[in-house]
Design an enzyme around this catalytic site. Sequence first.
Site, PDB file in Angstrom:
ATOM      1  N   GLY A 173      32.198  22.254  29.867  1.00 43.73           N
ATOM      2  CA  GLY A 173      33.195  21.791  28.903  1.00 43.73           C
ATOM      3  C   GLY A 173      32.777  20.494  28.229  1.00 43.73           C
ATOM      4  O   GLY A 173      31.593  20.155  28.123  1.00 43.73           O
ATOM      5  N   SER A 174      33.764  19.723  27.803  1.00 43.96           N
ATOM      6  CA  SER A 174      33.549  18.594  26.885  1.00 43.96           C
ATOM      7  C   SER A 174      32.798  17.410  27.465  1.00 43.96           C
ATOM      8  O   SER A 174      32.465  16.477  26.731  1.00 43.96           O
ATOM      9  CB  SER A 174      34.906  18.111  26.353  1.00 43.96           C
ATOM     10  OG  SER A 174      35.538  19.126  25.606  1.00 43.96           O
ATOM     11  N   VAL A 175      32.507  17.395  28.763  1.00 47.27           N
ATOM     12  CA  VAL A 175      31.775  16.260  29.323  1.00 47.27           C
ATOM     13  C   VAL A 175      30.397  16.111  28.683  1.00 47.27           C
ATOM     14  O   VAL A 175      29.817  15.027  28.686  1.00 47.27           O
ATOM     15  CB  VAL A 175      31.628  16.372  30.863  1.00 47.27           C
ATOM     16  CG1 VAL A 175      32.978  16.276  31.550  1.00 47.27           C
ATOM     17  CG2 VAL A 175      30.900  17.650  31.261  1.00 47.27           C
TER      18      VAL A 175
END
Length: 686
Positions: free
Chosen positions: A389-391
């Site tokens: 995801g967005s990490v």
Amino acid sequence: MKKKKVLNKKRSPQLEEIEKRRLWIIMGVIILLFSVVFIKFYQVMILDHNKYKKQLKELSYDTVEGPSAPRGRIYDRNYNILVDNIAVKTIYYQKDKSLSTKDEIKLAYQVSPHLNLDISKLENRNKREFYVEIHPNIASKKITKKEWEKLDQRKLTSNDIKEMKIKRITDDELNSMSEEDKKAAYLYYLMNKGYAYDEKTIRTDDVTDEEYAYISENNKELGGFNTRLDWERVYPYGDTFKSILGKVSSSSTGIPKEEKEYYLSKGYSLNDRVGISYLEKQYEKYLRGKKEIYQVVNSHELKLIEEGKRGNDIVLSIDINLQKKIEDILTEEVIKTKGEANTQFYDHSSVVIQDPKTGEVLAMSSKQIVDGKVVDHTSSILTSPVTPGSVVKGASILVGYNSGVLKMGDYIVDECIQVRGTNEKCSYHTLGRINDITALAMSSNVYQWKTAIKVAGYRYSRGMTLPLNQAAFDTYRKMYHSFGLGVKTEIDLPVESLGYGAKKDTQAGNLLDFVIGQYETYTTIQLSQYINTIANRGSRLKPSLLKEVHEATNDETLGKTIYENKVKILNKVDTKEEYMNRVHEGFHAVINSSSGYGRGYMDYRYSPSGKTGTSQSFIDTDNDGVIDKETITSTFVGYAPSNDPKMSITVVSPNSSRPDTSNSFASLVTMRITKKSTDAYFTLNP
């Protein structure tokens, strides 16, 4: 008839002289050869008698090695002992080549009454084999005359005959065996288990003083039975970090069969005890002890000629007190989370804490709940990839800066976008006109998508066609790899997975998934290396668990340091310093700005920075090989203090909720674990 005249020719004086000379030469050579032989014989028998006697003694000087010596201790970074050895009384058997099968059976009957043997472990096959040996006449009668004839004709082998005897022993005959017979049978089995002349461990668990004394006092008369003090590994902190500390083989199993050639080439014996997993295996060369050397005096007596020595001690980077707190936090949280709504497919969470300046792993743990019971799952940190995801957006935005399609401070309108052939794509919320810092703080997908379209060489317009541009994929993937995503971290453990990476990119739309962490998968240790690299502003460090190696001592003290682990920089991220600083600003805003999605993950007192991630993940719920359920995986990566990081933290909770239910509840398990874990770290390291 006339007779022929016989002429008596006289030999010339010259010819006779030549023949005499030849004779003298031959005699001289013979005398010379005999002289050489005599001199050599005299030298060997008289002058060099002692020398050759010594060499003969050395050739007949039979030596043997003792059992595997105790291994070195394992300490944590604060010199708390994590793994030690305790003495264990052991009874073993070393077969004497002069003993016949009949002698060994007699020995089994002699010794078995004096040992506590669990005859419930005696299998039917072992009983049959023993019955054949102790009742040879009965067993022979079970072979027909024709079968004996076939043996003579070589139509059957002796092994065939033996198998027939064993199979034809009846249950009634087996039931006629007394308890004495069964004990002897089981001991005989232990005496002959494995390689013929290898040392066999007979008893090592809870050997009584009486058993030990009987064998010790009578070993000269017991034809190969003897005693020794062996060792076992003990763990003062119980199961804490135990799975990564690893295991050691037993004296009965010895070196693993699949690694037999490797260990034998290194001078090991088949029954040597070796590290078979994780740190015990990784640092076998340091932990291995030096075995005692004995001279064989007679068949059953040995004389110690060289002392053994336990292995060297290793010091780990792990802080065992922090490790224990993290494990307790995970245990509590996985139980709590499993009791929440919408967590049908959730079963574990993982944590890694590192030092961003050195790459040292300070704590790493994963706990899984199985049928209501919490079990260790730490190996998944190295082997189980997740959709991050967005990490990953810290790496994604650097591609925009490096490519020149994005300038620091550029504004982009966050709106739902639509590319031909795909459904409409949006950020979690429509954010309007935002810059790069806000895009990181509020995890804008659209900011990354519009940047990626520019990197691919296009400008976004609604309904546009987005052709496949492999160079754009390669550019992003190269940047990710420089952070440790999609490549091996080189952590000092014998197992590590890469995660999923596409072998060939076939759809342009996958690029949009790539830049928000929805295309490829990475392990937790890879995500930890990624945030470490951001925290230290661009140096990808090799994660390490080994800190020091110390020479073994004869007491409880640590010996001199013989190895000290050095920081290893695997590569530098290819970007400008101001770009990396800009990512730091964005990650700081994630937690500290009023609109940041990471508020509450880490206490403000620690001056933290970080990045949240929420990703779609998919699982096979009925193990039929078909992905059938969509889940949500939550992740967090962060570090503190922001300006001079002392620690980095990665928390991953796969399948922590479901998006396809009427209940919209999403567990905050990753937030809770992150908050408690960082509190634990700064409590121990104020």
